[in-house]
Design a protein around this motif. Structure first.
Motif, PDB file in Angstrom:
ATOM      1  N   GLN A 118       0.926  -1.146   0.050  1.00  0.00           N
ATOM      2  CA  GLN A 118       0.100  -0.066   0.004  1.00  0.00           C
ATOM      3  C   GLN A 118       1.006   1.461   0.007  1.00  0.00           C
ATOM      4  OE1 GLN A 118      -3.382   0.239  -0.355  1.00  0.00           O
ATOM      5  NE2 GLN A 118      -3.132   2.488  -0.334  1.00  0.00           N
ATOM      6  N   ASN A 119       1.971   1.274   0.774  1.00  0.00           N
ATOM      7  CA  ASN A 119       2.918   2.353   0.964  1.00  0.00           C
ATOM      8  C   ASN A 119       3.515   2.520  -0.429  1.00  0.00           C
ATOM      9  OD1 ASN A 119       2.224   2.655   3.503  1.00  0.00           O
ATOM     10  ND2 ASN A 119       4.109   1.663   4.560  1.00  0.00           N
ATOM     11  N   THR A 120       3.746   1.566  -1.277  1.00  0.00           N
ATOM     12  CA  THR A 120       4.667   1.621  -2.230  1.00  0.00           C
ATOM     13  C   THR A 120       3.408   2.230  -3.559  1.00  0.00           C
ATOM     14  OG1 THR A 120       5.978  -0.489  -2.045  1.00  0.00           O
ATOM     15  CG2 THR A 120       5.654   0.354  -4.249  1.00  0.00           C
ATOM     16  N   ALA A 121       2.346   1.766  -3.411  1.00  0.00           N
ATOM     17  CA  ALA A 121       1.385   2.275  -4.486  1.00  0.00           C
ATOM     18  C   ALA A 121       1.099   3.771  -4.036  1.00  0.00           C
ATOM     19  CB  ALA A 121      -0.026   1.467  -4.159  1.00  0.00           C
ATOM     20  N   ASP A 122       0.839   4.170  -2.925  1.00  0.00           N
ATOM     21  CA  ASP A 122       0.839   5.569  -2.601  1.00  0.00           C
ATOM     22  C   ASP A 122       1.739   6.390  -3.031  1.00  0.00           C
ATOM     23  OD1 ASP A 122      -1.456   5.053  -1.231  1.00  0.00           O
ATOM     24  OD2 ASP A 122      -0.642   5.210   0.710  1.00  0.00           O
ATOM     25  N   LEU A 123       3.188   5.817  -2.916  1.00  0.00           N
ATOM     26  CA  LEU A 123       4.141   6.577  -3.438  1.00  0.00           C
ATOM     27  C   LEU A 123       4.368   6.683  -4.835  1.00  0.00           C
ATOM     28  CD1 LEU A 123       6.923   8.053  -2.595  1.00  0.00           C
ATOM     29  CD2 LEU A 123       8.342   5.527  -2.936  1.00  0.00           C
ATOM     30  N   LYS A 124       3.941   5.677  -5.498  1.00  0.00           N
ATOM     31  CA  LYS A 124       3.864   5.619  -7.025  1.00  0.00           C
ATOM     32  C   LYS A 124       2.651   6.696  -7.450  1.00  0.00           C
ATOM     33  CE  LYS A 124       2.557   2.981 -11.096  1.00  0.00           C
ATOM     34  NZ  LYS A 124       1.669   1.641 -11.314  1.00  0.00           N
ATOM     35  N   ASN A 125       1.732   6.732  -6.786  1.00  0.00           N
ATOM     36  CA  ASN A 125       0.654   7.809  -7.004  1.00  0.00           C
ATOM     37  C   ASN A 125       1.160   9.325  -6.900  1.00  0.00           C
ATOM     38  OD1 ASN A 125      -1.393   5.765  -8.081  1.00  0.00           O
ATOM     39  ND2 ASN A 125      -2.047   5.886  -5.763  1.00  0.00           N
ATOM     40  N   LYS A 126       1.923   9.348  -5.761  1.00  0.00           N
ATOM     41  CA  LYS A 126       2.429  10.738  -5.599  1.00  0.00           C
ATOM     42  C   LYS A 126       3.480  11.104  -6.698  1.00  0.00           C
ATOM     43  CE  LYS A 126       1.750  10.637  -0.739  1.00  0.00           C
ATOM     44  NZ  LYS A 126       2.349  10.567   0.736  1.00  0.00           N
ATOM     45  N   VAL A 127       4.243  10.212  -6.928  1.00  0.00           N
ATOM     46  CA  VAL A 127       5.317  10.595  -7.956  1.00  0.00           C
ATOM     47  C   VAL A 127       4.600  10.776  -9.255  1.00  0.00           C
ATOM     48  CG1 VAL A 127       6.874   9.380  -9.661  1.00  0.00           C
ATOM     49  CG2 VAL A 127       7.249   9.120  -7.071  1.00  0.00           C
ATOM     50  N   LEU A 128       3.661  10.101  -9.655  1.00  0.00           N
ATOM     51  CA  LEU A 128       2.664  10.095 -10.880  1.00  0.00           C
ATOM     52  C   LEU A 128       2.207  11.570 -11.015  1.00  0.00           C
ATOM     53  CD1 LEU A 128       1.158   6.944 -11.586  1.00  0.00           C
ATOM     54  CD2 LEU A 128       2.995   8.034 -12.792  1.00  0.00           C
ATOM     55  N   ALA A 129       1.577  11.953  -9.746  1.00  0.00           N
ATOM     56  CA  ALA A 129       0.847  13.421  -9.500  1.00  0.00           C
ATOM     57  C   ALA A 129       2.254  14.723  -9.737  1.00  0.00           C
ATOM     58  CB  ALA A 129       0.020  13.564  -8.300  1.00  0.00           C
ATOM     59  N   THR A 130       3.254  14.502  -9.237  1.00  0.00           N
ATOM     60  CA  THR A 130       4.265  15.225  -9.221  1.00  0.00           C
ATOM     61  C   THR A 130       4.654  15.415 -10.729  1.00  0.00           C
ATOM     62  OG1 THR A 130       4.734  14.734  -6.977  1.00  0.00           O
ATOM     63  CG2 THR A 130       6.288  16.115  -8.354  1.00  0.00           C
ATOM     64  N   ASN A 131       4.849  14.276 -11.293  1.00  0.00           N
ATOM     65  CA  ASN A 131       5.273  14.262 -12.759  1.00  0.00           C
ATOM     66  C   ASN A 131       4.321  15.096 -13.614  1.00  0.00           C
ATOM     67  OD1 ASN A 131       6.925  13.792 -15.058  1.00  0.00           O
ATOM     68  ND2 ASN A 131       5.577  12.072 -15.217  1.00  0.00           N
ATOM     69  N   ASP A 133       2.261  17.342 -12.530  1.00  0.00           N
ATOM     70  CA  ASP A 133       2.330  18.861 -12.362  1.00  0.00           C
ATOM     71  C   ASP A 133       3.553  19.388 -12.902  1.00  0.00           C
ATOM     72  OD1 ASP A 133       0.174  18.640 -10.744  1.00  0.00           O
ATOM     73  OD2 ASP A 133       1.223  18.568  -8.849  1.00  0.00           O
ATOM     74  N   LEU A 134       4.923  18.784 -12.812  1.00  0.00           N
ATOM     75  CA  LEU A 134       5.862  19.092 -13.671  1.00  0.00           C
ATOM     76  C   LEU A 134       5.752  19.265 -15.053  1.00  0.00           C
ATOM     77  CD1 LEU A 134       8.932  20.028 -13.397  1.00  0.00           C
ATOM     78  CD2 LEU A 134       9.399  17.396 -13.538  1.00  0.00           C
ATOM     79  N   GLN A 135       4.929  18.307 -15.654  1.00  0.00           N
ATOM     80  CA  GLN A 135       4.645  18.445 -17.402  1.00  0.00           C
ATOM     81  C   GLN A 135       4.158  19.731 -17.554  1.00  0.00           C
ATOM     82  OE1 GLN A 135       6.557  16.722 -19.711  1.00  0.00           O
ATOM     83  NE2 GLN A 135       7.350  15.770 -17.841  1.00  0.00           N
ATOM     84  N   ARG A 136       3.018  20.014 -16.688  1.00  0.00           N
ATOM     85  CA  ARG A 136       2.082  20.972 -16.882  1.00  0.00           C
ATOM     86  C   ARG A 136       2.954  22.385 -16.690  1.00  0.00           C
ATOM     87  NH1 ARG A 136      -1.605  20.774 -12.908  1.00  0.00           N
ATOM     88  NH2 ARG A 136      -0.519  22.488 -11.858  1.00  0.00           N
ATOM     89  N   THR A 137       3.870  22.485 -15.581  1.00  0.00           N
ATOM     90  CA  THR A 137       4.525  23.860 -15.478  1.00  0.00           C
ATOM     91  C   THR A 137       5.609  23.766 -16.676  1.00  0.00           C
ATOM     92  OG1 THR A 137       4.469  23.434 -13.125  1.00  0.00           O
ATOM     93  CG2 THR A 137       6.141  24.811 -13.935  1.00  0.00           C
TER      94      THR A 137
END
Length: 169
Positions: A118-131, A133-137
């Motif tokens: 579950q922690n790995t899945a949460d981390l993956k989701n955070k990385v995808l969301a950050t990526n 946001d970075l692409q949009r910026t």
């Protein structure tokens, strides 16, 4: 089933935060096990089981026949995501204590593995969301970077010592 005549797993519904039966063996005991466990939750007995790091025995006399069972919380030190419930046979076995200890080790290890997943899945989701946001910026910055070159008016950038750093056409 050995020690148990019925075994079930409940998981916490992330929307309602209630325990929901996801698996029961044998399947024909599903409704009875669900009703018994919900009764134990409402009586507060399961709250005690959540505080323990070992199997917790319970006995309910509220049903047509006295039911003995065992709860074991599934989760880690920070949160509970489910529970195991086993309804025991009416006869007691000589190796019950050893079985309980082994069951506790197996369920604790399983809980740890599931919480790590579950922690790995949460981390993956955070990385995808950050990526995202970075692409949009980066896209927004690319649009802003084109403004001086596309401006019909003269645009010039000069350093402090008078050197021309940029000039549009």
């Amino acid at each position: 089933l050995g020690l148990f005549r019925a075994m079930s797993f409940f998981l916490v519904n992330p929307l309602s935060f209630e325990f929901e039966l996801v698996d029961c063996s044998p399947a024909e005991d599903r409704a009875k096990v669900d009703a018994l466990v919900q009764d134990q939750i409402e009586s507060g007995k399961f709250a005690w089981a959540l505080k323990q790091s070992a199997p917790v025995l319970f006995e309910s006399r509220d049903f047509p026949k006295s039911q003995r069972g065992l709860f074991h919380a599934l989760g880690d030190s920070s949160h509970t995501f489910g529970m195991f419930c086993g309804l025991m046979h009416d006869h007691r076995t000589a190796n019950q204590e050893i079985t309980f200890r082994l069951l506790s080790i197996i369920l604790s290890t399983s809980s740890y593995a599931l919480s790590e997943a579950q922690n790995t899945a949460d981390l993956k989701n955070k990385v995808l969301a950050t990526n995202h946001d970075l692409q949009r910026t980066l896209q927004e910055n690319a649009v802003l970077a084109r403004i001086p070159a596309e401006n019909p008016s003269p645009v010039i950038r000069v350093s402090r010592n008078g050197q021309v750093l940029y000039g549009n056409d």
